[in-house]
Each structure stands twice: as C-alpha cells, then as structure tokens.
Design an enzyme around this catalytic site. Structure first.
Site, short mmCIF file in Angstrom:
data_model
loop_
_atom_site.label_atom_id
_atom_site.label_comp_id
_atom_site.label_asym_id
_atom_site.label_seq_id
_atom_site.Cartn_x
_atom_site.Cartn_y
_atom_site.Cartn_z
N GLU A 1 -6.71 -81.80 -5.52
CA GLU A 1 -6.74 -81.37 -7.02
C GLU A 1 -5.39 -81.22 -7.50
OE1 GLU A 1 -9.99 -79.88 -8.65
OE2 GLU A 1 -11.45 -81.12 -7.41
N HIS B 1 -9.03 -73.25 -9.39
CA HIS B 1 -7.73 -73.59 -8.79
C HIS B 1 -6.90 -72.68 -8.55
CE1 HIS B 1 -8.61 -77.74 -10.98
NE2 HIS B 1 -8.72 -77.80 -9.75
N CYS C 1 -2.87 -75.82 -17.30
CA CYS C 1 -3.54 -77.09 -16.78
C CYS C 1 -3.36 -78.45 -17.45
CB CYS C 1 -5.07 -76.52 -17.40
SG CYS C 1 -5.97 -75.66 -16.00
#
Length: 412
Positions: free
Chosen positions: A162, A228, A345
């Site tokens: 990711e 995350h 992000c």
C-alpha cells in the site's frame, strides 16, 4: 540544483463519494451513505497546496483516475450501464486522491545505483483500490520519466503493498543517505493488515536500498483503525513522531534507528495522554511533518485535531517545550477526512531535483488558479449514494476530468 523534498498531492477526483468501501477505515465506513461534496473536497486540497507553496515548499500533483473505471469493468465483462451496484461503486471510488498510497519512493542517496526509485503500489487488499495501479503507473512514468528515476511496476499479488503510507525515511538531511523504514502488519484484530512484509522486502530489493529496517505495526493500532502506519507515525529527517502503541516491538526499532541515524530524535506520544482512539479520530499523525526553508520543523495537520481537546492540549504543551517540532499549521481537509484520509494521505513525498520532473506535474500559484477554475466549473457540487448509477453523472465525471487534463496539457 540540490535534492529537495517535493510533495505530490492527489487532486480529489470529481467522483468523490461516501460509499464506505474501506473495511478497517473507521471514518470511511462510519460516513457510508452520506452526501459527499466533490467540488469542496477538491478545492480544500488545492487550498492545502497553496498553503504549502506559501511556506516555500515545492509542490507537485497527481491526477484523478477515469471514473467509472470502464477498463476494469470491461475486464469483468460488464459496463457502467449494466454492472451490479456493488461493482459499480467499486469502479467509481476517487481513492486515488490519497497519493501516499500511489507508490513507495527511495531517493537517489539511498540506492545502490544512485537513482530515485518508485514502485507503484498494488493495493490488492481493497477491491476498490486494486484497479488503481495501471493509471498510477502511467502517471508516474510520465512525471518521473527522466534518467534520474526508475519507475517499477507493482509487486505481484497476493502480497499486499500500500505504498508510502507504510514507509518512512530517516536521514540527517533530505539530500543525505538515509534509512528506509518499511512498516508491515501481521494481525489486526477484526481488520486486515494491509502491508505484507514480503511486499516490503520485494520493494526494498527492487530499489536497491542500502540501509533498511523492517518494523511490525502493532496489532492494537490496526484493530483501533490505524489501517496504515501513517495514521500512527510520521518521520522527517532525524525525527520520528509516533504514538506509544504504533509498533509491535518499539524499543528494538528505536534502538536500531538511534544506532543508524546520527542525531535521531524520538517524539513519542504517551497512550495515557492521547489514546489510540483520539489519535485516529483527529488524524494527529496523518500530518505532513516538514522542514521549513526558514529552518525548523512544522506539523501540517488537519483542523480536526483542534476539535479533540486531549490532542490539541498535548500539542500546545509539546511546542511550548524545546523539541524539534516548532510549529502547528492546521489545514481544512474535512471532506477527505470524512472518507478516511488526512493531509499526509493526500501527498506522496519524493526527494529529487524538481527540474528533473515533467513540468506538467509541478504547480505554482498560477497553475493552482487554473486547476481551481476547472474544479469550480466542472466538479459536481454534491453526490448522494443514490446517484452512483446515474449515467448523466458518469458523463459529467468524464467531462470534468478531460477538462482538467486539457488545462494541464496532458492526454487523457
């Protein structure tokens, strides 16, 4: 020109909606079905980039993906007019806006061949993100097509990667050799661990990273909604800013970094003062920790952090001390936050010479004005859950993206 850190922000796409597709992302699932505001979301992102430009920080962009994703739907032998509702929703996600998941980046000072390496993330854990990588790879190969860069295709499934959201870099200076910290998960209580150690190791090998550390994210953090690593930790140069419960074996990690990084500084937030729940609600750690051109470090964090008293009070005490983080700079990205992504992000960090990047992917104030004009004219003001199957909306999404690409002299 010397190497500097450039932040590449994902422009929020016109299909931004709250379909609640991301299991384990508490904000995304908690707001499922609500009305989204793509125009406001994208303009908030542009305002954040203006804010960072005003600080003297170089700024780049990554572009929205085609939505609905006709290529992906065709691979399933359907199209937007006939797809089952759950597949159509997966094809409409604007999640590529969160550029921290676009790729993992290893700057030239860290690699054996002296080039900056980028590996597109495969994002295979979440269906709505698993079809992003072909367009991401296309954009990365345009933006970083020069001889200073090597852009890699994703690690193959089933090993989930990711991207930079699970990677940190510590170094004396951005242009000095650093240590790549690859954070992976093993377990996450009821939620999936989205970064596999096999994927992290494969990326590190492909990039030829000289100095690596592999650290396990704590099960407690993932179970609390830290899907995350960048929801519970962020690093910049010599500083690691992390929650006490971010890592499974934190002392071993901290000791290793102290031995490898000259001047290593740890800013650890005690769980007794800020719980994991408050850290995740406020996205305290999903902030851009940056070195300012004028000197010192600042934390560019969501305005939502001001709404959580335990978080804001602790931060005020921190900056009143003599630590490395000297300024708090809140930015409003509430539409992104409601879908589970904060300031960090929205950006991919690349240490490079800005002059080596395709200039179409770099922005200044004038270009941001042009982008904002397209968004104001073309992006939907609101999208409700019931509209996702509206073919007229789909046509508007396509036209909006085409207008943006035309403005930036890029081919759709």
């Amino acid at each position: 020109m010397p190497l500097v850190e450039v932040n590449f922000d994902g422009i929020v796409g016109p299909s931004h909606n709250y379909a609640g597709l991301s299991f384990g992302n508490l904000a995304a699932t908690g707001n499922a079905g609500k009305t989204a505001h793509p125009r406001a979301a994208a303009l908030q992102g542009v305002a954040k980039m203006r804010h960072n430009l005003a600080l003297g920080l170089p700024q780049g962009i990554l572009l929205p993906h085609p939505r609905p994703d006709a290529r992906w739907l065709a691979s399933l032998a359907t199209d937007a007019a006939h797809a089952e509702p759950h597949l159509l929703a997966q094809s409409l996600s604007a999640s590529a806006m969160w550029a921290a998941n676009a790729a993992t980046v290893s700057p030239a000072p860290d690699t054996l061949d002296g080039k900056c390496h980028l590996s597109a993330a495969n994002l295979v854990t979440m269906l709505h993100r698993s079809h992003e990588w072909p367009e991401t790879l296309r954009q990365l190969r345009l933006a970083f097509g020069g001889s200073d860069f090597v852009v890699h295709a994703p690690v193959p499934a089933p090993f989930s990667d990711e991207g930079a959201a699970n990677h940190m870099r510590l170094c004396e200076r951005h242009d000095a050799p650093g240590v790549g910290v690859f954070v992976y998960g093993e377990r996450g209580g009821p939620f999936p661990a989205r970064q596999h150690i096999e994927a992290s190791k494969a990326v590190a090998r492909a990039h030829g990273v000289r100095d690596t550390v592999f650290a396990q994210q704590s099960e407690e953090a993932i179970a609390a909604g830290a899907f995350h690593n960048d929801v519970v930790a962020v690093a910049n140069e010599t500083v690691l800013f992390a929650h006490e419960q971010a890592f499974a074996d934190k002392q071993r990690l901290f000791d290793t970094l102290a031995a490898k990084v000259s001047g290593f500084q740890l800013v650890e937030v005690p769980a007794a003062e800020i719980s994991l729940a408050d850290a995740i609600k406020s996205y305290l750690f999903n902030a851009q920790l940056v070195t300012l051109p004028t000197g010192g470090m600042a934390l560019i964090l969501p305005t939502d952090a001001q709404d959580v008293p335990a978080v804001w009070n602790w931060l005020q005490t921190m900056i009143a001390g003599n630590g490395p983080i000297r300024q708090l700079l809140p930015v409003d990205v509430r539409e992104s936050m409601a879908n589970g992504g904060g300031p960090a992000c929205l950006r991919l960090r690349v240490v490079c010479d800005p002059g080596t990047i395709d200039p179409r992917f770099m922005v200044d104030a004038a270009k941001l004005d042009a982008i904002a004009a397209v968004i104001s004219a073309e992006w939907p003001e609101a999208i409700e859950a019931a509209q996702l199957n509206d073919l007229a909306l789909h046509a508007q999404l396509t036209k909006a993206r085409e207008s943006l690409f035309e403005t930036l002299n890029l081919t759709v």
